[in-house]
Motif scaffolding. Sequence first.
Motif, short mmCIF file in Angstrom:
data_model
loop_
_atom_site.label_atom_id
_atom_site.label_comp_id
_atom_site.label_asym_id
_atom_site.label_seq_id
_atom_site.Cartn_x
_atom_site.Cartn_y
_atom_site.Cartn_z
N GLU A 131 37.57 -17.00 -0.69
CA GLU A 131 37.22 -17.90 0.41
C GLU A 131 35.98 -18.71 0.08
O GLU A 131 35.79 -19.82 0.55
CB GLU A 131 36.93 -17.08 1.67
N GLU A 132 35.08 -18.09 -0.70
CA GLU A 132 33.80 -18.72 -1.04
C GLU A 132 33.31 -18.09 -2.35
O GLU A 132 33.81 -17.04 -2.76
CB GLU A 132 32.77 -18.50 0.07
N LEU A 133 32.34 -18.77 -2.98
CA LEU A 133 31.80 -18.26 -4.24
C LEU A 133 30.28 -18.21 -4.19
O LEU A 133 29.64 -19.10 -3.59
CB LEU A 133 32.23 -19.17 -5.40
N PRO A 134 29.67 -17.20 -4.83
CA PRO A 134 28.21 -17.13 -4.88
C PRO A 134 27.65 -18.19 -5.83
O PRO A 134 28.27 -18.52 -6.84
CB PRO A 134 27.95 -15.72 -5.44
N ILE A 135 26.50 -18.73 -5.47
CA ILE A 135 25.88 -19.79 -6.28
C ILE A 135 24.81 -19.23 -7.20
O ILE A 135 24.06 -18.32 -6.82
CB ILE A 135 25.30 -20.89 -5.37
N MET A 136 24.78 -19.78 -8.42
CA MET A 136 23.73 -19.47 -9.40
C MET A 136 22.65 -20.54 -9.29
O MET A 136 22.95 -21.73 -9.39
CB MET A 136 24.35 -19.48 -10.81
N HIS A 322 27.71 -19.03 -9.69
CA HIS A 322 28.22 -20.19 -10.42
C HIS A 322 27.46 -21.45 -9.98
O HIS A 322 26.88 -21.49 -8.89
CB HIS A 322 29.72 -20.34 -10.18
N ALA A 323 27.50 -22.49 -10.83
CA ALA A 323 26.64 -23.67 -10.62
C ALA A 323 27.26 -24.65 -9.63
O ALA A 323 27.97 -25.57 -10.02
CB ALA A 323 26.38 -24.35 -11.96
N TYR A 324 26.97 -24.45 -8.35
CA TYR A 324 27.57 -25.30 -7.31
C TYR A 324 26.56 -25.96 -6.38
O TYR A 324 26.88 -26.24 -5.24
CB TYR A 324 28.60 -24.48 -6.52
#
Length: 376
Positions: A131-136, A322-324
């Motif tokens: 549903e969503e991704l963690p940001i780096m 991840h780079a978002y």
Amino acid sequence: MRITSVEIIETRIPLKKPYKLSKRYGYLENTKPIIVKVNTDNGYVGYGETDPLGRFTGETPETVAAVLKEDLAPAILKEDPTNLHIIHETLDSAVRDNHMAKAALDMACYDLLGKASGMPLYRVLGGALYEELPIMGAIGGGSIEESVAAARGEKEKGYHSLMVKVGGDPVQDGERVLAVRDSLGKDYPLIVDANQGYDIPSAFKFIDIVREANPVLFEQPIDAENIEGIAAIRKKCGFPISVDESLLSYRHAQEVIRLEAADVFSIKVCKNGGIKATLQIIELARSKGIEILFNSMIEEGITQSASLHIALTTSNLYPFGHAYFSPLRLAADITDYSTNIVDGKVRAPRSPGLGITLREDVLEAFKTGTKIIKAN
Ligand SMILES: [Mg+2]
């Protein structure tokens, strides 16, 4: 549906704060994304973007704009943008290589495929796994004090891991990484990226110093072309290695795998030639047990959204952030992409295609040139 015209828009967008990278690249103060709008006979418009940085990607904003205007856009006029096989065959027969120029049109055609089917792109690609991704988060070079303050700032934004740019003096870099580790606590995932800045001896000098900081990943320690050297570092260094500058095309992915040079692929959808080529590289990586870190150039929201849709469908995803957040580094986001970033995570866009709206007034403010290629 047929392509009636392609608009190629050149831009120059300042970073909010200059970004210090390895000694190969120095300070970045501006980015020059190339935006495309692919117009069709039924009124749909597909958006694409590509973000070249000559010293990194080979292609430059100027070469990309020229190849799009002279070769690639004229070639796909009157084609069906939803047939990506024919679009890519046509692009590849118009001009060899030039992956980043092709990526902009690839993205716009996938946007049209989603819009025409009424589905967000991740559904067209087979459905979302998340549903969503963690940001780096990420910090550039600087003094120890600057780095510690910047690292804390990134953690406070709620980001789930941190990339620290190194690739200068290995001893100073090592001490800076140790200080950042101290300030973030021992369990916060820390990634170091040398952006090709070291040679093999300095890479090992750096590794010896940062070993106690326990980085979860060491990206692109040395020159992109020296894949054997990266493999040698990976064998001895004791933490996972990722390739970024070494991984432009499928051919590079095969070479990295053959030489066992990486544990993780640092994927950037425009660097890797667009959505179709990126999916192929990810599938190859999956078959070899290699994980995917979704990384970014200095990108605006069109590229970021394309990357996000792919990531949502990727099973061999790297387990940290991840780079978002790239558009938040820039003077402005030319799309509404950044509204998907909430509490250190990025959510799946729900509307059809790439799921973003272009903010025409903002784009207008940073435009440096426009050319429209039309069918006769
Ligand atoms: Mg990198």
